[in-house]
Write an enzyme that holds these catalytic residues in place. Structure first.
Site, short mmCIF file in Angstrom:
data_model
loop_
_atom_site.label_atom_id
_atom_site.label_comp_id
_atom_site.label_asym_id
_atom_site.label_seq_id
_atom_site.Cartn_x
_atom_site.Cartn_y
_atom_site.Cartn_z
N HIS A 177 -44.41 43.97 9.57
CA HIS A 177 -43.75 42.84 9.99
C HIS A 177 -44.01 41.56 9.16
O HIS A 177 -43.26 40.60 8.98
CB HIS A 177 -44.61 42.57 11.62
CG HIS A 177 -43.74 43.13 12.83
ND1 HIS A 177 -42.47 43.12 13.00
CD2 HIS A 177 -44.36 44.06 13.56
CE1 HIS A 177 -42.19 43.70 14.03
NE2 HIS A 177 -43.28 44.38 14.50
N GLY A 217 -50.64 45.64 19.24
CA GLY A 217 -50.53 44.87 18.12
C GLY A 217 -49.47 43.90 18.04
O GLY A 217 -48.61 43.97 19.07
N CYS A 263 -41.78 48.70 19.64
CA CYS A 263 -41.91 47.31 19.13
C CYS A 263 -41.50 46.26 20.19
O CYS A 263 -40.54 46.30 20.72
CB CYS A 263 -40.96 47.01 17.89
SG CYS A 263 -41.41 45.44 17.12
N LEU A 264 -42.35 45.17 20.37
CA LEU A 264 -42.38 44.26 21.19
C LEU A 264 -40.96 43.25 21.09
O LEU A 264 -40.75 42.77 21.69
CB LEU A 264 -43.53 43.41 21.35
CG LEU A 264 -44.80 44.17 21.99
CD1 LEU A 264 -46.10 42.94 21.75
CD2 LEU A 264 -44.57 44.80 23.14
N HIS A 303 -47.88 49.23 11.08
CA HIS A 303 -46.73 48.48 11.94
C HIS A 303 -46.81 47.07 11.83
O HIS A 303 -45.70 46.38 11.56
CB HIS A 303 -46.80 49.09 13.20
CG HIS A 303 -45.43 48.59 14.05
ND1 HIS A 303 -44.52 49.32 14.60
CD2 HIS A 303 -45.40 47.31 14.59
CE1 HIS A 303 -43.69 48.61 15.36
NE2 HIS A 303 -44.29 47.40 15.29
N GLU A 304 -47.97 46.59 11.88
CA GLU A 304 -48.03 45.10 12.00
C GLU A 304 -47.89 44.56 10.78
O GLU A 304 -47.28 43.21 10.42
CB GLU A 304 -49.45 44.66 12.77
CG GLU A 304 -49.52 45.04 14.04
CD GLU A 304 -48.53 45.08 15.03
OE1 GLU A 304 -48.17 45.83 16.00
OE2 GLU A 304 -47.73 43.88 14.65
N GLN A 341 -43.83 37.87 14.64
CA GLN A 341 -42.86 38.18 15.71
C GLN A 341 -42.97 36.82 16.90
O GLN A 341 -42.15 36.54 17.66
CB GLN A 341 -43.71 39.44 16.50
CG GLN A 341 -43.31 40.49 15.82
CD GLN A 341 -44.12 41.58 16.50
OE1 GLN A 341 -45.36 41.91 16.24
NE2 GLN A 341 -43.41 42.43 17.39
#
Ligand code: K2U
Ligand code: ZN
Length: 167
Positions: free
Chosen positions: A137, A46, A91-92, A133-134, A51
């Site tokens: 963000h 994702g 998480c990236l 999760h996304e 981000q």
């Protein structure tokens, strides 16, 4: 197509609340394409526009084993949620940090597709975790904020030490 730089926690820009997408134009379509390329290359399942320092309500997701079921969601909103599940998350934007987070087991998300069509997706398991999760963000929330204050302090110290070493 191009790879986009990903903001690293605790960059304050990750706390910005994303604005709704007004018109779905070629710029949005190009951004979605670049986000998907960046997600697959990372690799991740994702990626939220926040981000990559674009503060619009746009996420890309592909939680499939075969890595060929890309979902692009514009102005996503959770319209139904039930149950609970605990899943290991990373998480990236927080590389090297993984921990368990409790989230809804099932979600129904309403969104616009790249053609401006209204859609809904019902998800359970890892896809449900990824969507939550996304969407977090887009609200300026990183998954570590679901953890205890002590764990967050340890993570901040670990990342600050890593930053000093690589500086
Ligand atoms: O940074 C991101 O938003 C991508 C996340 C998405 C994600 C993390 C955990 C659980 C569901 C979704 C990841 O970096 S993608 C890589 C990943 C996948 C599964 C578990 C942990 C990390
Ligand atoms: Zn993330």
């Amino acid at each position: 197509m191009s790879l986009l730089p990903i903001l690293r926690f605790p960059d304050p820009r990750l706390k910005k609340i994303a604005a709704r997408v007004g018109s779905i134009d070629d710029g949005i379509r190009r951004l979605a394409r670049d986000m998907a390329e960046t997600m697959y290359e990372a690799p991740g399942i994702g990626l939220a526009a926040t981000q990559v320092d674009v503060h619009l309500r746009l996420i890309v997701v592909d939680a499939s084993e075969t890595r060929d079921q890309l979902l692009t969601l514009i102005n996503p909103e959770v319209v139904e949620q039930d149950g609970q599940q605990v899943h290991e998350e990373g998480c990236l934007s927080v590389p090297g940090v993984y921990d368990k987070v409790e989230r809804a087991a099932r979600v129904v998300v309403r969104y616009l597709d790249l053609d401006g069509g209204e859609r809904t997706v019902e998800a359970e398991g890892l896809l449900a975790v990824c969507l939550q999760h996304e969407i977090d963000h887009l609200q300026g929330k990183v998954f570590v904020e679901h953890l205890s204050q002590l764990k967050q302090l340890r993570i901040r110290n670990k990342l600050a030490k890593q930053a000093r070493i690589t500086a």
